[in-house]
Design an enzyme around this catalytic site. Sequence first.
Site, PDB file in Angstrom:
ATOM      1  N   ASN A   6       0.861  -1.187   0.000  1.00 15.82           N
ATOM      2  CA  ASN A   6       0.000   0.000   0.000  1.00 15.82           C
ATOM      3  C   ASN A   6       0.893   1.232   0.000  1.00 15.82           C
ATOM      4  O   ASN A   6       1.528   1.540   1.007  1.00 15.82           O
ATOM      5  CB  ASN A   6      -0.890  -0.024   1.255  1.00 15.82           C
ATOM      6  N   TRP A   7       0.911   1.937  -1.122  1.00 19.48           N
ATOM      7  CA  TRP A   7       1.815   3.096  -1.246  1.00 19.48           C
ATOM      8  C   TRP A   7       1.218   4.385  -0.702  1.00 19.48           C
ATOM      9  O   TRP A   7       1.830   5.441  -0.806  1.00 19.48           O
ATOM     10  CB  TRP A   7       2.235   3.264  -2.711  1.00 19.48           C
ATOM     11  N   LYS A   8       0.000   4.308  -0.202  1.00 21.89           N
ATOM     12  CA  LYS A   8      -0.643   5.501   0.386  1.00 21.89           C
ATOM     13  C   LYS A   8      -0.479   6.690  -0.554  1.00 21.89           C
ATOM     14  O   LYS A   8      -0.499   6.520  -1.769  1.00 21.89           O
ATOM     15  CB  LYS A   8      -0.044   5.782   1.769  1.00 21.89           C
ATOM     16  N   HIS A  90      -9.441   1.005   4.622  1.00 24.22           N
ATOM     17  CA  HIS A  90      -8.171   1.189   5.348  1.00 24.22           C
ATOM     18  C   HIS A  90      -8.409   2.098   6.552  1.00 24.22           C
ATOM     19  O   HIS A  90      -9.217   3.031   6.481  1.00 24.22           O
ATOM     20  CB  HIS A  90      -7.127   1.801   4.410  1.00 24.22           C
ATOM     21  N   GLU A  92      -6.798   4.473   7.722  1.00 24.83           N
ATOM     22  CA  GLU A  92      -6.584   5.910   7.472  1.00 24.83           C
ATOM     23  C   GLU A  92      -7.827   6.536   6.849  1.00 24.83           C
ATOM     24  O   GLU A  92      -8.123   7.708   7.073  1.00 24.83           O
ATOM     25  CB  GLU A  92      -5.330   6.109   6.601  1.00 24.83           C
ATOM     26  N   GLU A 156      -5.452  -5.258  10.399  1.00 24.13           N
ATOM     27  CA  GLU A 156      -4.479  -4.196  10.607  1.00 24.13           C
ATOM     28  C   GLU A 156      -4.785  -3.477  11.920  1.00 24.13           C
ATOM     29  O   GLU A 156      -5.589  -2.527  11.928  1.00 24.13           O
ATOM     30  CB  GLU A 156      -4.545  -3.198   9.445  1.00 24.13           C
ATOM     31  N   GLY A 162       2.119   2.147  10.672  1.00 18.65           N
ATOM     32  CA  GLY A 162       3.042   3.278  10.527  1.00 18.65           C
ATOM     33  C   GLY A 162       3.710   3.679  11.833  1.00 18.65           C
ATOM     34  O   GLY A 162       4.293   4.761  11.921  1.00 18.65           O
ATOM     35  N   SER A 192       3.201  -2.279  10.274  1.00 18.95           N
ATOM     36  CA  SER A 192       4.654  -2.188  10.446  1.00 18.95           C
ATOM     37  C   SER A 192       5.390  -3.487  10.124  1.00 18.95           C
ATOM     38  O   SER A 192       6.355  -3.833  10.803  1.00 18.95           O
ATOM     39  CB  SER A 192       4.995  -1.716  11.867  1.00 18.95           C
ATOM     40  N   GLY A 213       2.749  -1.239   4.315  1.00 17.54           N
ATOM     41  CA  GLY A 213       2.759   0.187   3.990  1.00 17.54           C
ATOM     42  C   GLY A 213       4.176   0.679   3.796  1.00 17.54           C
ATOM     43  O   GLY A 213       4.782   0.527   2.732  1.00 17.54           O
ATOM     44  N   GLY A 214       4.752   1.248   4.858  1.00 20.47           N
ATOM     45  CA  GLY A 214       6.069   1.881   4.788  1.00 20.47           C
ATOM     46  C   GLY A 214       7.135   1.053   4.088  1.00 20.47           C
ATOM     47  O   GLY A 214       7.853   1.557   3.203  1.00 20.47           O
TER      48      GLY A 214
HETATM   49  C1  PEP Z   1      -0.784  -0.003   5.763  1.00 24.47           C
HETATM   50  O1  PEP Z   1      -0.770   1.124   5.313  1.00 24.47           O
HETATM   51  O2  PEP Z   1      -1.691  -0.772   5.420  1.00 24.47           O
HETATM   52  C2  PEP Z   1       0.268  -0.418   6.704  1.00 24.47           C
HETATM   53  C3  PEP Z   1       0.162  -1.594   7.265  1.00 24.47           C
HETATM   54  O3  PEP Z   1       1.274   0.473   6.913  1.00 24.47           O
HETATM   55  P1  PEP Z   1       2.660   0.183   7.679  1.00 24.47           P
HETATM   56  O4  PEP Z   1       3.224  -1.106   7.108  1.00 24.47           O
HETATM   57  O5  PEP Z   1       3.534   1.368   7.357  1.00 24.47           O
HETATM   58  O6  PEP Z   1       2.371   0.055   9.124  1.00 24.47           O
END
Ligand code: PEP
Length: 232
Positions: A6-8, A90, A92, A156, A162, A192, A213-214
Amino acid sequence: MLIAGNWKMYKGPAETAEFCLGLREQELEGVDVVVCPAFVSLAVAVQLLAGTEIAVAAQNVHWEQEGAYTGEVSAEMLQELGVYGAIVGHSERRQHFGETDETVARRTEAALEAGLFVIACVGETGEEREREETEEVLRRQVSVLEGDDNLVLAYEPVWAIGTGKTATPDMAQAAHAFIKTLIDVPVLYGGSVKPDSASELLSQPDVAGALVGGASLELESFSAICRAAIRS
Ligand code: PEP
């Protein structure tokens, strides 16, 4: 095993192109890989990953086919572009854009109906976990969804997204096992995930992959997680 990145709101078309060209060169046989760029970068990703096994998904999708919904994009529009699926719900979006269980359900249903693959996200906040409400929250969030061959869930925990605070493999397994009692679909873990933590998380019996994500933003860490999935 499925690994989705997920590149947000990172990577416009130029950075997306660079990443996809690099991703094409990786040996990723034995794992299903999906990248989820921002809307404006979907076309270039679809174009550059054509002919590979790597799929492209959006980060959101609306439930109507078309209409006066400024800022939204429909499943049909995504399909016209050659997009394979979409993330829905998601945290966010739940946190900052008023997404509710009801809108998550509407988006999911419409996307599945149109033939898209859907990654629907669920998970408790840190406060909810402290109040021991994790199962209640998951039960509520999952109750609006129905099993489908094109549906996967992503567990999640919001406190792990994040933040660098990964759920322990036992915590993830317990939540996944609980979700599997509610709905019979594969469940990805997200929160994470890094190359160092991926193997142990992915080797839990009810963890079917990861939503990253990150660590999906750098080719090196994303492909390291994909390779950990191949070994799991
Ligand atoms: C995400 O955005 O779905 C996510 C899990 O982010 P991160 O890996 O940065 O925690």
